[in-house]
Motif scaffolding. Sequence first.
Motif, PDB file in Angstrom:
ATOM      1  N   CYS A  60       0.756  -1.250  -0.122  1.00 56.70           N
ATOM      2  CA  CYS A  60       0.012   0.067   0.009  1.00 56.70           C
ATOM      3  C   CYS A  60       0.672   1.378  -0.128  1.00 56.70           C
ATOM      4  O   CYS A  60       0.416   2.402   0.499  1.00 56.70           O
ATOM      5  CB  CYS A  60      -0.975   0.145   1.275  1.00 56.70           C
ATOM      6  N   LYS A  61       2.017   1.233  -0.465  1.00 55.14           N
ATOM      7  CA  LYS A  61       2.909   2.379  -0.659  1.00 55.14           C
ATOM      8  C   LYS A  61       2.131   3.224  -1.484  1.00 55.14           C
ATOM      9  O   LYS A  61       1.915   3.087  -2.550  1.00 55.14           O
ATOM     10  CB  LYS A  61       4.461   1.992  -1.047  1.00 55.14           C
ATOM     11  N   GLY A  62       2.116   4.414  -0.910  1.00 58.83           N
ATOM     12  CA  GLY A  62       1.693   5.621  -1.728  1.00 58.83           C
ATOM     13  C   GLY A  62       0.048   5.411  -2.126  1.00 58.83           C
ATOM     14  O   GLY A  62      -0.599   6.189  -2.855  1.00 58.83           O
ATOM     15  N   LYS A  63      -0.456   4.646  -1.231  1.00 59.22           N
ATOM     16  CA  LYS A  63      -2.040   4.356  -1.216  1.00 59.22           C
ATOM     17  C   LYS A  63      -2.710   4.889   0.096  1.00 59.22           C
ATOM     18  O   LYS A  63      -1.873   4.822   0.889  1.00 59.22           O
ATOM     19  CB  LYS A  63      -2.393   3.015  -1.566  1.00 59.22           C
ATOM     20  N   ILE A  64      -3.972   5.107   0.086  1.00 56.27           N
ATOM     21  CA  ILE A  64      -4.825   5.519   1.068  1.00 56.27           C
ATOM     22  C   ILE A  64      -5.663   4.573   1.629  1.00 56.27           C
ATOM     23  O   ILE A  64      -6.344   3.944   0.688  1.00 56.27           O
ATOM     24  CB  ILE A  64      -5.798   6.902   0.817  1.00 56.27           C
ATOM     25  N   ILE A  65      -5.668   4.079   2.886  1.00 55.83           N
ATOM     26  CA  ILE A  65      -6.463   2.950   3.504  1.00 55.83           C
ATOM     27  C   ILE A  65      -7.388   3.754   4.236  1.00 55.83           C
ATOM     28  O   ILE A  65      -7.399   4.445   5.181  1.00 55.83           O
ATOM     29  CB  ILE A  65      -5.698   1.946   4.260  1.00 55.83           C
ATOM     30  N   SER A  66      -8.710   3.610   3.585  1.00 51.10           N
ATOM     31  CA  SER A  66      -9.953   4.371   4.235  1.00 51.10           C
ATOM     32  C   SER A  66     -10.878   3.332   4.918  1.00 51.10           C
ATOM     33  O   SER A  66     -10.850   2.221   4.565  1.00 51.10           O
ATOM     34  CB  SER A  66     -10.591   5.017   3.246  1.00 51.10           C
ATOM     35  N   PRO A  67     -11.574   3.843   5.776  1.00 47.72           N
ATOM     36  CA  PRO A  67     -12.734   2.971   6.228  1.00 47.72           C
ATOM     37  C   PRO A  67     -13.770   2.883   5.102  1.00 47.72           C
ATOM     38  O   PRO A  67     -13.724   3.467   4.232  1.00 47.72           O
ATOM     39  CB  PRO A  67     -13.399   3.758   7.445  1.00 47.72           C
ATOM     40  N   GLY A  68     -14.245   1.233   5.106  1.00 48.78           N
ATOM     41  CA  GLY A  68     -15.301   1.232   4.128  1.00 48.78           C
ATOM     42  C   GLY A  68     -16.696   2.378   4.231  1.00 48.78           C
ATOM     43  O   GLY A  68     -16.840   2.789   5.227  1.00 48.78           O
ATOM     44  N   PHE A  69     -17.161   2.975   3.008  1.00 49.58           N
ATOM     45  CA  PHE A  69     -18.159   3.719   3.023  1.00 49.58           C
ATOM     46  C   PHE A  69     -19.413   3.224   3.510  1.00 49.58           C
ATOM     47  O   PHE A  69     -19.773   1.816   3.197  1.00 49.58           O
ATOM     48  CB  PHE A  69     -18.330   4.558   1.749  1.00 49.58           C
ATOM     49  N   VAL A  70     -20.467   3.618   4.205  1.00 49.29           N
ATOM     50  CA  VAL A  70     -21.643   3.332   4.629  1.00 49.29           C
ATOM     51  C   VAL A  70     -22.854   4.196   3.900  1.00 49.29           C
ATOM     52  O   VAL A  70     -22.600   5.356   3.939  1.00 49.29           O
ATOM     53  CB  VAL A  70     -21.699   3.451   6.205  1.00 49.29           C
ATOM     54  N   ASP A  71     -23.406   3.500   3.292  1.00 45.59           N
ATOM     55  CA  ASP A  71     -24.541   4.202   2.503  1.00 45.59           C
ATOM     56  C   ASP A  71     -25.980   3.527   3.270  1.00 45.59           C
ATOM     57  O   ASP A  71     -26.522   2.483   3.180  1.00 45.59           O
ATOM     58  CB  ASP A  71     -24.620   3.340   1.018  1.00 45.59           C
ATOM     59  N   THR A  72     -26.687   4.577   3.788  1.00 49.56           N
ATOM     60  CA  THR A  72     -27.839   4.369   4.548  1.00 49.56           C
ATOM     61  C   THR A  72     -29.085   4.560   4.066  1.00 49.56           C
ATOM     62  O   THR A  72     -30.136   4.690   4.626  1.00 49.56           O
ATOM     63  CB  THR A  72     -27.847   5.606   5.895  1.00 49.56           C
ATOM     64  N   HIS A  73     -29.292   4.614   2.550  1.00 49.43           N
ATOM     65  CA  HIS A  73     -30.424   4.587   1.986  1.00 49.43           C
ATOM     66  C   HIS A  73     -30.247   4.343   0.478  1.00 49.43           C
ATOM     67  O   HIS A  73     -29.483   5.211  -0.451  1.00 49.43           O
ATOM     68  CB  HIS A  73     -31.223   6.100   2.113  1.00 49.43           C
ATOM     69  N   HIS A  74     -30.694   3.053   0.076  1.00 57.21           N
ATOM     70  CA  HIS A  74     -30.505   2.880  -1.371  1.00 57.21           C
ATOM     71  C   HIS A  74     -31.500   1.859  -1.760  1.00 57.21           C
ATOM     72  O   HIS A  74     -31.993   1.152  -1.027  1.00 57.21           O
ATOM     73  CB  HIS A  74     -29.044   2.056  -1.419  1.00 57.21           C
ATOM     74  N   HIS A  75     -31.893   1.825  -3.060  1.00 61.32           N
ATOM     75  CA  HIS A  75     -32.915   0.744  -3.586  1.00 61.32           C
ATOM     76  C   HIS A  75     -31.986   0.049  -4.392  1.00 61.32           C
ATOM     77  O   HIS A  75     -31.986   0.260  -5.804  1.00 61.32           O
ATOM     78  CB  HIS A  75     -34.122   1.597  -4.271  1.00 61.32           C
ATOM     79  N   LEU A  76     -31.425  -1.114  -4.154  1.00 60.63           N
ATOM     80  CA  LEU A  76     -30.579  -1.790  -4.965  1.00 60.63           C
ATOM     81  C   LEU A  76     -31.040  -2.588  -5.985  1.00 60.63           C
ATOM     82  O   LEU A  76     -30.418  -2.862  -6.980  1.00 60.63           O
ATOM     83  CB  LEU A  76     -29.807  -2.702  -4.011  1.00 60.63           C
ATOM     84  N   TRP A  77     -32.389  -2.750  -6.142  1.00 62.06           N
ATOM     85  CA  TRP A  77     -32.742  -3.786  -7.022  1.00 62.06           C
ATOM     86  C   TRP A  77     -33.141  -3.166  -8.420  1.00 62.06           C
ATOM     87  O   TRP A  77     -33.513  -3.681  -9.522  1.00 62.06           O
ATOM     88  CB  TRP A  77     -34.336  -4.402  -6.715  1.00 62.06           C
ATOM     89  N   GLN A  78     -32.828  -1.786  -8.556  1.00 64.41           N
ATOM     90  CA  GLN A  78     -33.459  -0.784  -9.560  1.00 64.41           C
ATOM     91  C   GLN A  78     -32.274  -0.876 -10.906  1.00 64.41           C
ATOM     92  O   GLN A  78     -32.567  -0.069 -11.888  1.00 64.41           O
ATOM     93  CB  GLN A  78     -33.706   0.560  -9.287  1.00 64.41           C
ATOM     94  N   THR A  79     -31.246  -1.569 -11.071  1.00 66.46           N
ATOM     95  CA  THR A  79     -30.272  -1.489 -11.918  1.00 66.46           C
ATOM     96  C   THR A  79     -30.969  -1.439 -13.574  1.00 66.46           C
ATOM     97  O   THR A  79     -30.512  -0.665 -14.201  1.00 66.46           O
ATOM     98  CB  THR A  79     -29.627  -2.683 -11.963  1.00 66.46           C
ATOM     99  N   GLN A  80     -31.989  -2.384 -13.850  1.00 59.60           N
ATOM    100  CA  GLN A  80     -32.351  -2.346 -15.025  1.00 59.60           C
ATOM    101  C   GLN A  80     -33.204  -1.109 -15.583  1.00 59.60           C
ATOM    102  O   GLN A  80     -33.589  -0.777 -16.695  1.00 59.60           O
ATOM    103  CB  GLN A  80     -33.273  -3.453 -15.204  1.00 59.60           C
ATOM    104  N   LEU A  81     -33.274  -0.279 -14.567  1.00 62.29           N
ATOM    105  CA  LEU A  81     -34.166   0.970 -14.748  1.00 62.29           C
ATOM    106  C   LEU A  81     -32.929   2.242 -14.981  1.00 62.29           C
ATOM    107  O   LEU A  81     -33.375   3.293 -15.302  1.00 62.29           O
ATOM    108  CB  LEU A  81     -35.183   1.200 -13.885  1.00 62.29           C
ATOM    109  N   LYS A  82     -31.842   1.928 -15.026  1.00 59.27           N
ATOM    110  CA  LYS A  82     -31.070   2.968 -14.989  1.00 59.27           C
ATOM    111  C   LYS A  82     -30.940   3.931 -16.133  1.00 59.27           C
ATOM    112  O   LYS A  82     -31.243   3.450 -17.339  1.00 59.27           O
ATOM    113  CB  LYS A  82     -29.400   2.444 -14.985  1.00 59.27           C
TER     114      LYS A  82
END
Length: 514
Positions: A60-82
């Motif tokens: 990870c030299k030269g790289k940033i290690i971040s906490p994973g991002f937290v998404d608190t509102h999403h409708h994940l099923w809607q991909t085919q409507l993009k």
Amino acid sequence: MTSIRPPSSLLFRGGIVLTHDENDRVVPLHEMDVLVRDNIIADIGKNISPPVGDTEVIDCKGKIISPGFVDTHHHLWQTQLKGRHAEEGLVAYMYSGNMMSYAYTPEDMYWGQLSGCLEAINAGTTTVLDHAHCAYTPDHATSALTATIDLGIRAIFAYTVPTRISKWDKSQCVPEQDLIPEWALKQLGDLSEKHNSPGSLVEVAMGFDLWFLPKDMVLGIFGALRQSRLRLVTAHVGRNAFMGLQSQVQKFKSYDLLRSPFAPAESSPDMPFLVLSHCNGISEEDLALLAASGTSISSTPGTESQMMGYPVALDPVLKREKAANVSLGVDCHSSESASIPLQARMLLQLTRVEKNAKMVAEGNFPSEDVTGTSEEVFNLATIRGARCLGLNDQIGSIEVGKKADLVVFDAAGSVGMLSAAEYDPVVAIVRFSEAADIECVVVDGVVRKRGGKLVSTKVSAEGKGELEWRDIAQEVRRSQKEIQARIDGLSLEKARKTLLGMFHTDVSRLVDAV
């Protein structure tokens, strides 16, 4: 995409590790190692020796290690409507998108949900509260939940019965009268019992927007589900001419539902806590009430600025109250990028333009300082998002003993982050990063993105086995064509009239924003 074969340990070597102090200040630790054993952060320090056994060392030299991002509102099923909501407001979205689970088969739901999860992970999201208004039938709900589990994202699957239609074609659109069918409550209770145990990567919750139902019925449902290990209920909240001008917050108060995720109210210890999405247009009094009670709020700057109103996440009322629980969500990846850092970026600039516009209108001009900081919105995307879900003792920051949910940005190889990462790694992520800069994503100790590419996914679809992203995308395109053929047989105008009738909308107050 390479196959998932988790070693017993992961050692991230020599990166810029973004940690948090007790006051949520981000403290970058340079040339630091992070050791992961199984699914837990075991050590943070310099020159950590790899444990004996099966350990993967990631440079990870030269790289940033971040906490994973937290998404608190999403409708994940809607991909085919993009794409179809790019120039639509909320009313149009409700019948052209929200109601379109009608056109999905359970198989369509699986591929939409799976690819939605993959898009989130690709952008660095490791935890998502999925307001899953896709439980059209028990099979639809099962398919969406199965896809979430197959993908390996940390998720709260908020089971939601959508607006269901009994008859819909070119001549009619007739809604179902049974808003909460008995099969849905039974399935939700059964799923909560099955999945909501310590250590579960996917938790089951409830999405609920039927607050016009009698109080005793609502609290009876919540109380029964709480007995089935259900922790939280998420709801859409807004005050406007479409969603209603009454104060939902005052109703929640009268139901004794306003509280933080951590301490049940004295009067209702058997009730789940609430995560309220949006909250645009509510009064300052109501916003202050949410802040003081610690009730969780999810703001989705992209969809809100397009369809609803000004995002509240950096509102001064919320910033004044230490107990305030505020976070970020994507909402609809059918109209928005699934990137939480991009939502953070939008929120920051929207907040600044709102303040600047007021100053200019008053004949003044912004001086040296600006509203909001990159650190503030980064925290909304990480530790404060975890706090809104009652999970900050497990995720949201890089800390020994917490779950190993990590995102590695290749700052050294990035075009956009060049020089910014050397100046301030948090600013680099919030203002300059892209999903393409994310080299590695780890969820619960398992690498889900490696070398800038998503790993393969073992899917439950019969006869499919382990699929690369291109194979999954092909399944989604096939599904999309089949869904579109069904949509072509429906009258959207009839659906619009049905929707406005169900909402009792005063159509004279609906004005096109052109």
